[in-house]
Design an enzyme around this catalytic site. Structure first.
Site, mmCIF file in Angstrom:
data_model
loop_
_atom_site.group_PDB
_atom_site.id
_atom_site.type_symbol
_atom_site.label_atom_id
_atom_site.label_comp_id
_atom_site.label_asym_id
_atom_site.label_seq_id
_atom_site.Cartn_x
_atom_site.Cartn_y
_atom_site.Cartn_z
ATOM 1 N N PRO A 2 0.817 -1.214 0.000
ATOM 2 C CA PRO A 2 0.000 0.000 0.000
ATOM 3 C C PRO A 2 0.852 1.266 0.000
ATOM 4 O O PRO A 2 1.588 1.528 0.942
ATOM 5 C CB PRO A 2 -0.829 -0.104 1.285
ATOM 6 C CG PRO A 2 -0.593 -1.464 1.817
ATOM 7 C CD PRO A 2 0.658 -1.991 1.212
ATOM 8 N N GLU A 3 0.773 2.023 -1.086
ATOM 9 C CA GLU A 3 1.367 3.350 -1.158
ATOM 10 C C GLU A 3 0.207 4.347 -1.062
ATOM 11 O O GLU A 3 -0.913 3.949 -0.764
ATOM 12 C CB GLU A 3 2.143 3.516 -2.477
ATOM 13 C CG GLU A 3 3.238 2.463 -2.650
ATOM 14 C CD GLU A 3 4.020 2.576 -3.947
ATOM 15 O OE1 GLU A 3 4.093 3.684 -4.506
ATOM 16 O OE2 GLU A 3 4.563 1.556 -4.400
ATOM 17 N N HIS A 93 -2.962 -15.536 8.601
ATOM 18 C CA HIS A 93 -2.149 -14.352 8.913
ATOM 19 C C HIS A 93 -2.999 -13.192 9.433
ATOM 20 O O HIS A 93 -2.619 -12.038 9.301
ATOM 21 C CB HIS A 93 -1.340 -13.876 7.710
ATOM 22 C CG HIS A 93 -0.475 -14.938 7.114
ATOM 23 N ND1 HIS A 93 0.513 -15.565 7.827
ATOM 24 C CD2 HIS A 93 -0.455 -15.496 5.887
ATOM 25 C CE1 HIS A 93 1.109 -16.455 7.054
ATOM 26 N NE2 HIS A 93 0.540 -16.444 5.872
ATOM 27 N N ARG A 112 3.487 -10.731 6.177
ATOM 28 C CA ARG A 112 4.865 -10.487 6.608
ATOM 29 C C ARG A 112 4.991 -9.841 7.979
ATOM 30 O O ARG A 112 6.100 -9.595 8.445
ATOM 31 C CB ARG A 112 5.598 -9.652 5.562
ATOM 32 C CG ARG A 112 5.852 -10.474 4.332
ATOM 33 C CD ARG A 112 6.736 -9.798 3.338
ATOM 34 N NE ARG A 112 6.758 -10.605 2.126
ATOM 35 C CZ ARG A 112 7.017 -10.158 0.909
ATOM 36 N NH1 ARG A 112 7.282 -8.900 0.731
ATOM 37 N NH2 ARG A 112 7.020 -10.969 -0.116
ATOM 38 N N ARG A 155 19.083 19.164 -1.785
ATOM 39 C CA ARG A 155 19.353 17.751 -1.500
ATOM 40 C C ARG A 155 20.459 17.238 -2.397
ATOM 41 O O ARG A 155 20.736 17.797 -3.452
ATOM 42 C CB ARG A 155 18.082 16.918 -1.738
ATOM 43 C CG ARG A 155 16.930 17.265 -0.823
ATOM 44 C CD ARG A 155 17.197 16.754 0.570
ATOM 45 N NE ARG A 155 15.975 16.810 1.370
ATOM 46 C CZ ARG A 155 15.601 15.810 2.171
ATOM 47 N NH1 ARG A 155 16.311 14.721 2.277
ATOM 48 N NH2 ARG A 155 14.501 15.919 2.895
#
Length: 275
Positions: A2-3, A93, A112, A155
């Site tokens: 998920p972004e 899970h 995970r 940067r």
DNA sequence: ATGACGTCCTGCCTGC
DNA sequence: TGCAGGCAGGACGTCA
């Protein structure tokens, strides 16, 4: 994974289901997913709290509760939050099950086990490591091309790792970063300081495009992503770079290549995105 | 201060 | 066929 668009999709799918309901009880079967407070405190404090609204900040989901409490959730790689009937079989899970005041449940499943939950008062939320230093929201009006240009100037290093840095921009992950760089035709290994103003403008444009299209298509499901109703997204149909190793470039037909950059797989067109 | 790297974790893929 | 080993990766801690 998920972004920003996937988390936004989860928020939009859960919002109409959960707003106004109360958490009745939390069943924690993997205590380490509770980051703060301890699992016992967490269970005790969340019981009876009402969900006022749900929002997103970067890749974080934020449940705004009564009594000035917030449930902050980061799903990391493989986490999902699904609203369902208690009669549905519990998926493998599943580490956390919230019982809701309408008899339904909100279940957290994460193969995970990287995802984390925090229950915090308003003030502590803004002192939490990882959350407090989040960079600007790339779809908000204050994230302008001029702002990006200015920030890039101060940067150093390669562009892709910087775009993945959540303190630089909040919400970009591996998929949307590769897609944005491909659309902007900029090599992921470009030294940040060498970007021209035109390239910075193109990058700003591309970031907005891929995120908006990602949301419009309800996120990208490469493997695991499902929304709050258990439905996969659709943007994987429109990916042009991510996961496309050996496939022809959308723009020029050259083969997309994969290369490790900063420890992450990066997909790009060696012809369109020359270094 | 900044960048590079190890850590967490399981399932899938590859190679023998 | 079966198994071992490597890989994937977001954020954070540690090290240089």
């Amino acid at each position: 994974m998920p972004e920003l668009p996937e988390v936004e999709t989860i928020v939009r799918s859960l919002q109409p289901r959960l707003t106004g309901l109360n958490f009745v009880e939390a069943l924690v079967t993997l205590p380490k997913v509770i980051r703060t407070p301890g699992a016992d405190d967490f269970k005790e404090k969340i019981s009876g709290k009402k969900i006022i609204t749900i929002s997103r900040r970067g890749k974080y989901l934020l449940f705004h509760l009564n009594e000035k409490l917030n449930l902050l959730v980061h799903l990391r790689m493989t986490g999902s939050l699904v609203y369902c009937s208690p009669e549905e079989a519990v998926a493998k899970h599943t580490h956390l099950i919230f019982s809701l005041s309408n008899g339904y449940q909100l279940r957290y499943t994460d193969m995970r086990q990287f995802g984390r939950f925090s229950l915090l008062p308003n003030q502590a939320l803004h002192e939490l490591a990882g959350y407090k230093d989040l960079g600007p929201e790339p779809l908000e009006a204050n994230f302008t091309a001029a702002y990006l240009k200015k920030e890039l100037q101060r940067r150093r290093g390669r562009l892709k790792p910087l775009l993945l840095d959540q303190t630089f921009i909040a919400g970009l992950g591996n998929i949307y970063t590769d897609e944005a760089l491909h659309r902007a035709k900029i090599n992921p290994e470009r030294q940040v300081s060498t970007l021209t103003p035109e390239e910075a403008t193109a990058l700003h444009q591309a970031i907005g495009e891929v995120l908006r299209e990602g949301i419009a298509n309800r996120g990208t499901t490469v493997r695991d992503f499902i929304d709050g109703n258990g439905q996969p997204g659709g943007f994987q149909m429109f990916l042009r770079a991510y996961g496309k190793e050996g496939r022809p470039c959308h723009y020029c037909g050259a083969n997309i290549v994969r290369k490790k950059i900063g420890g992450r797989s990066s997909y790009f067109c060696p012809a369109c995105q020359k270094n």
